[in-house]
Write a protein that holds these residues in place. Structure first.
Motif, PDB file in Angstrom:
ATOM      1  N   GLU A   1       0.840  -1.201   0.000  1.00 27.83           N
ATOM      2  CA  GLU A   1       0.000   0.000   0.000  1.00 27.83           C
ATOM      3  C   GLU A   1       0.876   1.253   0.000  1.00 27.83           C
ATOM      4  OE1 GLU A   1      -2.669  -0.113   3.248  1.00 27.83           O
ATOM      5  OE2 GLU A   1      -3.906  -1.713   2.407  1.00 27.83           O
ATOM      6  N   HIS A   2       0.487   2.211  -0.821  1.00 28.68           N
ATOM      7  CA  HIS A   2       1.240   3.466  -0.893  1.00 28.68           C
ATOM      8  C   HIS A   2       0.355   4.549  -1.474  1.00 28.68           C
ATOM      9  CE1 HIS A   2       2.166   1.290  -4.783  1.00 28.68           C
ATOM     10  NE2 HIS A   2       1.599   2.401  -5.232  1.00 28.68           N
ATOM     11  N   ASP A   3       0.854   5.759  -1.422  1.00 25.05           N
ATOM     12  CA  ASP A   3       0.223   6.891  -2.068  1.00 25.05           C
ATOM     13  C   ASP A   3       1.138   7.388  -3.176  1.00 25.05           C
ATOM     14  OD1 ASP A   3      -2.323   7.368  -0.782  1.00 25.05           O
ATOM     15  OD2 ASP A   3      -1.202   7.951   1.012  1.00 25.05           O
ATOM     16  N   LEU A   4       0.618   8.332  -3.972  1.00 27.46           N
ATOM     17  CA  LEU A   4       1.401   8.928  -5.048  1.00 27.46           C
ATOM     18  C   LEU A   4       1.563  10.417  -4.790  1.00 27.46           C
ATOM     19  CD1 LEU A   4      -0.133   7.189  -8.197  1.00 27.46           C
ATOM     20  CD2 LEU A   4       1.947   6.580  -6.948  1.00 27.46           C
ATOM     21  N   LEU A   5       2.798  10.876  -4.843  1.00 24.96           N
ATOM     22  CA  LEU A   5       3.115  12.294  -4.700  1.00 24.96           C
ATOM     23  C   LEU A   5       3.351  12.875  -6.091  1.00 24.96           C
ATOM     24  CD1 LEU A   5       3.850  14.600  -2.640  1.00 24.96           C
ATOM     25  CD2 LEU A   5       6.229  13.903  -2.983  1.00 24.96           C
ATOM     26  N   ALA A   6       2.639  13.951  -6.426  1.00 22.48           N
ATOM     27  CA  ALA A   6       2.795  14.607  -7.730  1.00 22.48           C
ATOM     28  C   ALA A   6       4.059  15.464  -7.692  1.00 22.48           C
ATOM     29  CB  ALA A   6       1.567  15.453  -8.050  1.00 22.48           C
ATOM     30  N   LEU A   7       5.181  14.856  -8.005  1.00 22.41           N
ATOM     31  CA  LEU A   7       6.501  15.473  -7.859  1.00 22.41           C
ATOM     32  C   LEU A   7       6.748  16.503  -8.956  1.00 22.41           C
ATOM     33  CD1 LEU A   7       9.295  15.306  -6.346  1.00 22.41           C
ATOM     34  CD2 LEU A   7       9.946  13.602  -8.067  1.00 22.41           C
ATOM     35  N   ASP A   8       7.128  17.716  -8.546  1.00 19.79           N
ATOM     36  CA  ASP A   8       7.486  18.756  -9.514  1.00 19.79           C
ATOM     37  C   ASP A   8       8.835  18.450 -10.145  1.00 19.79           C
ATOM     38  OD1 ASP A   8       5.184  20.090  -8.697  1.00 19.79           O
ATOM     39  OD2 ASP A   8       6.258  21.354  -7.263  1.00 19.79           O
ATOM     40  N   ALA A   9       9.089  19.090 -11.283  1.00 16.98           N
ATOM     41  CA  ALA A   9      10.377  18.951 -11.956  1.00 16.98           C
ATOM     42  C   ALA A   9      10.936  20.323 -12.287  1.00 16.98           C
ATOM     43  CB  ALA A   9      10.233  18.119 -13.231  1.00 16.98           C
ATOM     44  N   ILE A  10      12.256  20.385 -12.415  1.00 14.58           N
ATOM     45  CA  ILE A  10      12.955  21.569 -12.913  1.00 14.58           C
ATOM     46  C   ILE A  10      13.398  21.232 -14.337  1.00 14.58           C
ATOM     47  CG2 ILE A  10      14.853  23.177 -12.551  1.00 14.58           C
ATOM     48  CD1 ILE A  10      15.035  22.117  -9.653  1.00 14.58           C
ATOM     49  N   GLN A  11      12.890  21.966 -15.314  1.00 17.34           N
ATOM     50  CA  GLN A  11      13.243  21.705 -16.704  1.00 17.34           C
ATOM     51  C   GLN A  11      14.305  22.677 -17.178  1.00 17.34           C
ATOM     52  OE1 GLN A  11      10.085  22.138 -19.594  1.00 17.34           O
ATOM     53  NE2 GLN A  11      11.172  20.917 -21.124  1.00 17.34           N
ATOM     54  N   VAL A  12      15.367  22.134 -17.783  1.00 18.70           N
ATOM     55  CA  VAL A  12      16.434  22.929 -18.382  1.00 18.70           C
ATOM     56  C   VAL A  12      16.621  22.418 -19.804  1.00 18.70           C
ATOM     57  CG1 VAL A  12      18.831  23.670 -18.227  1.00 18.70           C
ATOM     58  CG2 VAL A  12      17.552  23.213 -16.133  1.00 18.70           C
ATOM     59  N   GLY A  13      16.063  23.126 -20.774  1.00 20.27           N
ATOM     60  CA  GLY A  13      16.108  22.628 -22.146  1.00 20.27           C
ATOM     61  C   GLY A  13      15.352  21.318 -22.242  1.00 20.27           C
TER      62      GLY A  13
ATOM     63  N   ASP B   1      24.755  15.737 -11.112  1.00 14.38           N
ATOM     64  CA  ASP B   1      25.428  15.536 -12.398  1.00 14.38           C
ATOM     65  C   ASP B   1      25.665  16.883 -13.069  1.00 14.38           C
ATOM     66  OD1 ASP B   1      25.449  12.713 -12.274  1.00 14.38           O
ATOM     67  OD2 ASP B   1      23.385  12.630 -13.022  1.00 14.38           O
ATOM     68  N   LEU B   2      26.823  17.061 -13.694  1.00 15.46           N
ATOM     69  CA  LEU B   2      27.074  18.260 -14.468  1.00 15.46           C
ATOM     70  C   LEU B   2      26.265  18.193 -15.762  1.00 15.46           C
ATOM     71  CD1 LEU B   2      30.933  18.734 -14.076  1.00 15.46           C
ATOM     72  CD2 LEU B   2      29.102  19.871 -12.810  1.00 15.46           C
ATOM     73  N   ILE B   3      25.560  19.299 -16.093  1.00 19.67           N
ATOM     74  CA  ILE B   3      24.718  19.295 -17.289  1.00 19.67           C
ATOM     75  C   ILE B   3      25.088  20.397 -18.272  1.00 19.67           C
ATOM     76  CG2 ILE B   3      22.772  18.240 -16.088  1.00 19.67           C
ATOM     77  CD1 ILE B   3      21.443  21.046 -16.103  1.00 19.67           C
ATOM     78  N   GLY B   4      26.089  21.211 -17.969  1.00 20.49           N
ATOM     79  CA  GLY B   4      26.484  22.279 -18.874  1.00 20.49           C
ATOM     80  C   GLY B   4      27.015  23.478 -18.133  1.00 20.49           C
ATOM     81  N   CYS B   5      26.913  24.643 -18.758  1.00 23.06           N
ATOM     82  CA  CYS B   5      27.443  25.878 -18.182  1.00 23.06           C
ATOM     83  C   CYS B   5      26.401  26.989 -18.291  1.00 23.06           C
ATOM     84  CB  CYS B   5      28.712  26.308 -18.926  1.00 23.06           C
ATOM     85  SG  CYS B   5      30.081  25.136 -18.829  1.00 23.06           S
ATOM     86  N   THR B   6      26.625  28.054 -17.531  1.00 24.96           N
ATOM     87  CA  THR B   6      25.768  29.231 -17.649  1.00 24.96           C
ATOM     88  C   THR B   6      26.022  29.908 -18.995  1.00 24.96           C
ATOM     89  OG1 THR B   6      27.466  30.544 -16.526  1.00 24.96           O
ATOM     90  CG2 THR B   6      25.667  29.662 -15.179  1.00 24.96           C
ATOM     91  N   PRO B   7      25.023  30.628 -19.536  1.00 26.61           N
ATOM     92  CA  PRO B   7      23.716  30.936 -18.945  1.00 26.61           C
ATOM     93  C   PRO B   7      22.798  29.723 -18.958  1.00 26.61           C
ATOM     94  CG  PRO B   7      23.831  31.789 -21.163  1.00 26.61           C
ATOM     95  CD  PRO B   7      25.200  31.286 -20.845  1.00 26.61           C
ATOM     96  N   VAL B   8      21.868  29.693 -17.974  1.00 26.35           N
ATOM     97  CA  VAL B   8      20.938  28.575 -17.866  1.00 26.35           C
ATOM     98  C   VAL B   8      19.556  29.106 -17.497  1.00 26.35           C
ATOM     99  CG1 VAL B   8      21.537  28.200 -15.428  1.00 26.35           C
ATOM    100  CG2 VAL B   8      20.532  26.335 -16.760  1.00 26.35           C
ATOM    101  N   THR B   9      18.537  28.530 -18.123  1.00 30.24           N
ATOM    102  CA  THR B   9      17.149  28.876 -17.816  1.00 30.24           C
ATOM    103  C   THR B   9      16.446  27.649 -17.263  1.00 30.24           C
ATOM    104  OG1 THR B   9      17.005  30.590 -19.519  1.00 30.24           O
ATOM    105  CG2 THR B   9      14.927  29.657 -18.730  1.00 30.24           C
ATOM    106  N   ALA B  10      15.827  27.795 -16.088  1.00 25.69           N
ATOM    107  CA  ALA B  10      15.136  26.693 -15.414  1.00 25.69           C
ATOM    108  C   ALA B  10      13.661  27.020 -15.283  1.00 25.69           C
ATOM    109  CB  ALA B  10      15.745  26.447 -14.039  1.00 25.69           C
ATOM    110  N   ARG B  11      12.806  26.087 -15.652  1.00 27.47           N
ATOM    111  CA  ARG B  11      11.359  26.245 -15.550  1.00 27.47           C
ATOM    112  C   ARG B  11      10.800  25.213 -14.580  1.00 27.47           C
ATOM    113  NH1 ARG B  11       8.549  24.648 -19.699  1.00 27.47           N
ATOM    114  NH2 ARG B  11       6.752  25.930 -19.084  1.00 27.47           N
ATOM    115  N   VAL B  12       9.722  25.574 -13.881  1.00 29.72           N
ATOM    116  CA  VAL B  12       9.060  24.625 -12.996  1.00 29.72           C
ATOM    117  C   VAL B  12       7.977  23.901 -13.783  1.00 29.72           C
ATOM    118  CG1 VAL B  12       7.509  26.441 -12.136  1.00 29.72           C
ATOM    119  CG2 VAL B  12       7.769  24.309 -10.850  1.00 29.72           C
ATOM    120  N   ILE B  13       7.950  22.566 -13.653  1.00 27.99           N
ATOM    121  CA  ILE B  13       6.925  21.720 -14.260  1.00 27.99           C
ATOM    122  C   ILE B  13       6.148  21.080 -13.111  1.00 27.99           C
ATOM    123  CG2 ILE B  13       6.413  19.874 -15.889  1.00 27.99           C
ATOM    124  CD1 ILE B  13       7.891  22.229 -17.133  1.00 27.99           C
ATOM    125  N   PRO B  14       4.990  21.632 -12.745  1.00 30.35           N
ATOM    126  CA  PRO B  14       4.248  21.091 -11.597  1.00 30.35           C
ATOM    127  C   PRO B  14       3.733  19.680 -11.870  1.00 30.35           C
ATOM    128  CG  PRO B  14       3.500  23.311 -12.179  1.00 30.35           C
ATOM    129  CD  PRO B  14       4.342  22.826 -13.306  1.00 30.35           C
TER     130      PRO B  14
END
Length: 306
Positions: free
Chosen positions: A114-126, A272-285
């Motif tokens: 038995e468990h529940d589900l948490l609607a986990l947000d994400a940070i999107q970068v590209g 994990d390294l994913i690149g260099c600045t500049p970087v734009t991050a968006r929230v994905i609820p």
């Protein structure tokens, strides 16, 4: 008959594949079935996961650390397939912040029972996703300079040694932010975009007002002027002295944030390294459906769990 696709990283900090095989055989029993897949260095897990999702798998389980969880969860964004986590990394911060069991047998029992589900947000970068945090500055340097073999051999001490070396090389940078359309400049040694309260280490928290399923990110800027100030910040965080954190600035992000600097700086995401600045991050609820305990206390509000 529910089926799980288990993705395990043999190179994770506390990974023991023989132990995992035995626990799977004991815990994921009828009516469950499962398939175990071992990550291979240099091979993209994305197509393999998407193939299993298309075939109708009920859950995809990440057995490893935060980097492994990120690699698996990124391929479940926007689907209804459940994400399970078997913490086997060095820090396991996302599991800690979402109240998951740390013992292998207990974590498998949660997935199969038995468990529940948490609607986990994400940070999107590209085209990439993170679920814990991304950052520039000191922490990215620590990630860059900590070898996976050192993490397996020394555990958290590997990060401590790398942190000590990077701390004395860290410097204050002029950072430009565009936060939900508003521009600002600040001087900082470290800037994080956080979806969870822990700063890459369990119990090391810059903010307690953020939750991984609240649809909001936070920018946490460490405005320490020199190494002495940064040591003071670290000591306050470890002791939980929130009132005196004069070197920390916390800003909410409702949509997106862009971070730029006069010089390219490494960017890390969930270890994990994913690149260099500049970087734009968006929230994905509510990007991923994470399996969590029914007694999980970190969840805020009925709308975030089901």
């Amino acid at each position: 008959m529910p089926k799980a696709f288990v993705v395990a990283n043999p190179r994770s900090g506390s990974a023991n594949i023989d132990q995992l095989r035995g626990a799977l055989a004991r815990r994921l029993i009828d009516p469950w079935s499962y398939e175990l897949y071992l990550l291979q260095e240099g091979r993209d897990i994305g197509p393999v996961i998407k193939e299993h999702v298309a075939a109708g798998v009920d859950a995809v389980v990440a057995a490893g650390g935060d980097g492994t969880v990120r690699a698996v969860a990124a391929n479940l964004v926007g689907t209804e397939v459940k994400l399970g986590i078997l913490p086997a990394g060095t820090a396991n911060v996302l599991a800690h912040d979402t109240g998951l069991p740390t013992r292998l047998e207990d974590a498998l029992g949660l997935i199969a029972g038995e468990h529940d589900l948490l609607a986990l947000d994400a940070i999107q970068v590209g085209d990439a996703y993170a679920f814990l945090n991304l950052s520039i500055g000191l922490s990215a340097g620590i990630i860059r300079d900590t070898a996976s073999e050192d993490k397996q051999r020394f555990g958290m001490l590997a990060y401590v040694w790398s942190g000590a070396r990077n701390l004395f090389a860290a410097g204050v940078k002029d950072i430009d932010l565009t936060l939900d359309g508003e521009e600002m400049r600040l001087r900082a040694m470290e800037v994080q975009v956080a979806n969870c309260p822990s700063m890459g280490l369990p119990d090391l928290r810059a903010s307690t007002s953020i939750h991984p399923a609240d649809g909001v990110l936070q920018v946490v800027a460490f405005r320490a002027r020199d190494v002495r100030d940064y040591l003071h910040v670290a000591w306050e965080l470890l002791l939980g002295r929130r009132r005196t954190r004069r070197h920390i600035q916390v800003l909410d992000v409702q949509d997106e944030v862009t971070i730029t600097c006069g010089e390219p700086l490494d960017v890390q995401a969930d270890g994990d390294l994913i690149g260099c600045t500049p970087v734009t991050a968006r929230v994905i609820p509510g990007a991923v459906q994470l399996i969590v305990p029914r007694t999980q206390q970190a969840v805020r509000g009925d709308s975030q769990i089901r």
